[in-house]
Design a protein around this motif. Sequence first.
Motif, PDB file in Angstrom:
ATOM      1  N   ILE A 110      -8.126  22.818  13.788  1.00 56.59           N
ATOM      2  CA  ILE A 110      -7.299  23.956  13.420  1.00 56.59           C
ATOM      3  C   ILE A 110      -6.102  24.017  14.359  1.00 56.59           C
ATOM      4  CG2 ILE A 110      -7.229  26.466  13.104  1.00 56.59           C
ATOM      5  CD1 ILE A 110     -10.375  26.277  12.982  1.00 56.59           C
ATOM      6  N   VAL A 111      -4.925  24.101  13.798  1.00 60.47           N
ATOM      7  CA  VAL A 111      -3.696  24.327  14.554  1.00 60.47           C
ATOM      8  C   VAL A 111      -3.141  25.672  14.140  1.00 60.47           C
ATOM      9  CG1 VAL A 111      -1.291  23.597  14.861  1.00 60.47           C
ATOM     10  CG2 VAL A 111      -3.120  21.904  14.964  1.00 60.47           C
ATOM     11  N   GLY A 112      -2.768  26.499  15.117  1.00 59.04           N
ATOM     12  CA  GLY A 112      -2.242  27.819  14.804  1.00 59.04           C
ATOM     13  C   GLY A 112      -0.876  28.047  15.400  1.00 59.04           C
ATOM     14  N   GLY A 113      -0.330  29.229  15.126  1.00 58.80           N
ATOM     15  CA  GLY A 113       0.958  29.598  15.683  1.00 58.80           C
ATOM     16  C   GLY A 113       1.999  29.807  14.612  1.00 58.80           C
ATOM     17  N   PHE A 114       3.226  30.050  15.035  1.00 62.82           N
ATOM     18  CA  PHE A 114       4.287  30.377  14.083  1.00 62.82           C
ATOM     19  C   PHE A 114       5.616  29.746  14.481  1.00 62.82           C
ATOM     20  CE2 PHE A 114       4.288  33.472  17.404  1.00 62.82           C
ATOM     21  CZ  PHE A 114       3.002  33.957  17.430  1.00 62.82           C
ATOM     22  N   GLY A 115       5.554  28.650  15.242  1.00 61.28           N
ATOM     23  CA  GLY A 115       6.769  27.913  15.556  1.00 61.28           C
ATOM     24  C   GLY A 115       7.402  27.361  14.290  1.00 61.28           C
ATOM     25  N   ALA A 116       8.716  27.273  14.290  1.00 63.32           N
ATOM     26  CA  ALA A 116       9.431  26.895  13.075  1.00 63.32           C
ATOM     27  C   ALA A 116       9.550  25.398  12.863  1.00 63.32           C
ATOM     28  CB  ALA A 116      10.825  27.524  13.090  1.00 63.32           C
ATOM     29  N   LYS A 117       9.425  24.590  13.925  1.00 60.16           N
ATOM     30  CA  LYS A 117       9.679  23.164  13.792  1.00 60.16           C
ATOM     31  C   LYS A 117       8.482  22.306  14.164  1.00 60.16           C
ATOM     32  CE  LYS A 117      14.667  23.677  14.528  1.00 60.16           C
ATOM     33  NZ  LYS A 117      15.845  23.293  15.361  1.00 60.16           N
ATOM     34  N   ARG A 118       8.096  22.335  15.440  1.00 58.71           N
ATOM     35  CA  ARG A 118       7.051  21.419  15.890  1.00 58.71           C
ATOM     36  C   ARG A 118       5.683  21.796  15.330  1.00 58.71           C
ATOM     37  NH1 ARG A 118       7.957  19.519  22.093  1.00 58.71           N
ATOM     38  NH2 ARG A 118       6.532  17.909  21.336  1.00 58.71           N
ATOM     39  N   THR A 119       5.389  23.080  15.266  1.00 53.32           N
ATOM     40  CA  THR A 119       4.069  23.505  14.791  1.00 53.32           C
ATOM     41  C   THR A 119       3.797  23.049  13.362  1.00 53.32           C
ATOM     42  OG1 THR A 119       4.003  25.383  16.311  1.00 53.32           O
ATOM     43  CG2 THR A 119       2.568  25.488  14.374  1.00 53.32           C
ATOM     44  N   PRO A 120       4.715  23.264  12.403  1.00 56.07           N
ATOM     45  CA  PRO A 120       4.442  22.766  11.052  1.00 56.07           C
ATOM     46  C   PRO A 120       4.214  21.257  10.992  1.00 56.07           C
ATOM     47  CG  PRO A 120       6.231  24.354  11.002  1.00 56.07           C
ATOM     48  CD  PRO A 120       5.953  24.069  12.446  1.00 56.07           C
ATOM     49  N   ARG A 121       5.005  20.504  11.751  1.00 56.93           N
ATOM     50  CA  ARG A 121       4.842  19.050  11.739  1.00 56.93           C
ATOM     51  C   ARG A 121       3.491  18.635  12.305  1.00 56.93           C
ATOM     52  NH1 ARG A 121       5.411  15.284  15.510  1.00 56.93           N
ATOM     53  NH2 ARG A 121       6.483  16.649  16.989  1.00 56.93           N
ATOM     54  N   LEU A 122       3.086  19.250  13.421  1.00 60.08           N
ATOM     55  CA  LEU A 122       1.804  18.902  14.030  1.00 60.08           C
ATOM     56  C   LEU A 122       0.639  19.310  13.129  1.00 60.08           C
ATOM     57  CD1 LEU A 122       2.476  19.827  17.761  1.00 60.08           C
ATOM     58  CD2 LEU A 122       2.462  17.563  16.705  1.00 60.08           C
ATOM     59  N   ALA A 123       0.745  20.485  12.503  1.00 61.64           N
ATOM     60  CA  ALA A 123      -0.312  20.917  11.586  1.00 61.64           C
ATOM     61  C   ALA A 123      -0.428  19.952  10.411  1.00 61.64           C
ATOM     62  CB  ALA A 123      -0.029  22.327  11.088  1.00 61.64           C
ATOM     63  N   ALA A 124       0.718  19.554   9.857  1.00 62.90           N
ATOM     64  CA  ALA A 124       0.704  18.659   8.702  1.00 62.90           C
ATOM     65  C   ALA A 124       0.197  17.273   9.066  1.00 62.90           C
ATOM     66  CB  ALA A 124       2.106  18.564   8.113  1.00 62.90           C
ATOM     67  N   THR A 125       0.390  16.855  10.293  1.00 58.32           N
ATOM     68  CA  THR A 125      -0.009  15.515  10.718  1.00 58.32           C
ATOM     69  C   THR A 125      -1.480  15.446  11.103  1.00 58.32           C
ATOM     70  OG1 THR A 125       2.225  15.097  11.553  1.00 58.32           O
ATOM     71  CG2 THR A 125       0.482  13.644  12.334  1.00 58.32           C
ATOM     72  N   TYR A 126      -1.974  16.462  11.823  1.00 62.77           N
ATOM     73  CA  TYR A 126      -3.295  16.348  12.440  1.00 62.77           C
ATOM     74  C   TYR A 126      -4.336  17.358  11.956  1.00 62.77           C
ATOM     75  CZ  TYR A 126      -0.811  13.445  15.855  1.00 62.77           C
ATOM     76  OH  TYR A 126      -0.065  12.474  16.458  1.00 62.77           O
ATOM     77  N   ALA A 127      -3.909  18.499  11.447  1.00 63.62           N
ATOM     78  CA  ALA A 127      -4.850  19.599  11.230  1.00 63.62           C
ATOM     79  C   ALA A 127      -5.497  19.558   9.851  1.00 63.62           C
ATOM     80  CB  ALA A 127      -4.142  20.934  11.429  1.00 63.62           C
ATOM     81  N   ASP A 128      -6.653  20.166   9.775  1.00 62.98           N
ATOM     82  CA  ASP A 128      -7.325  20.434   8.504  1.00 62.98           C
ATOM     83  C   ASP A 128      -7.106  21.878   8.071  1.00 62.98           C
ATOM     84  OD1 ASP A 128      -9.029  17.834   8.262  1.00 62.98           O
ATOM     85  OD2 ASP A 128      -9.360  18.551  10.310  1.00 62.98           O
TER      86      ASP A 128
END
Length: 304
Positions: A174-192
């Motif tokens: 699980i990846v959380g947070g509300f960053g506009a750039k890095r967070t979406p990319r990391l969630a899309a790459t690694y998270a379920d």
Amino acid sequence: MKLRIFTEPQQGATYDDLLSVAQAAERLGFDAFFRSDHYQRIGAGDPGVGSTDAWVTLAGLVRETSAIRLGTLVSPATFRLPGPLAISVAQVDQMSGGRVELGLGTGWFDAEHTSYGIPFPPVGERFGRFEEQLEIITGLWTAEESYSFEGSYYRLAGSPALPKPAQRPRPPIIVGGFGAKRTPRLAATYADEYNVPFRSLSDTGAAYDRVRRACEEAGREIVLSAAQTTVVGADRAEIERRAAAIGEDADKLRENGLCGTPAEVVERIGQFAELGAERFYLQILDLGDLEHLELIAAEVLPHV
């Protein structure tokens, strides 16, 4: 919608307190029991008995429950080296028969790092370390033979990549947070799963949209979830009593959290479901009020 119980033991809770809530959550039919991963109280107030270690706690809970899923929301990448963390989570997953989930984040609470001698680098480095940890942990769990990694912050050479978790190819991340750039990319790459904690409907929807776009670019789909401070009561008096017990104003919590009668709370959860949320983490702060869980299980859980 799956409802999960989410606790904050750093505000002062013993292992036995957490065990009582986890076993009640399992008995009442909630999907999961989660805890934060912090080492000291956040905000002013009596620290009580202090905090407990998240993964030591979960190792105990998996042996004293049988079906409920368990995890962290979220473990800071600053707290642990990625290799030992991968081992700890894999072991707890084995001990549970495959019921563990890893929420992982950058770390943000600088005071607890200072208190316990944990390095707290600038935010850019924390994100860099976080990304490398995600790659290393998933790599160790899924490697068929040995595993090596060369990054800016971590180097692994010829790791046996053992032990393996019970869940294959790996436990959910699980990846959380509300960053506009890095967070979406990391969630899309690694998270379920991607979690937005303690945000308004409009902010949550905007964060979901960013992650959806990143997932489309990555060719992946992930679960969307939300977390909100939760107070439910049969009537106004009970709502106000439960809000006061956690130091909250009921009217403000109605605006900024998940607060009200069971019918009101069901409606509010439905609004998050319309945005795409499939899981909801109910942040329960008064761990001694098991009647609160019973009310939610009886009057909210069947209707979402």
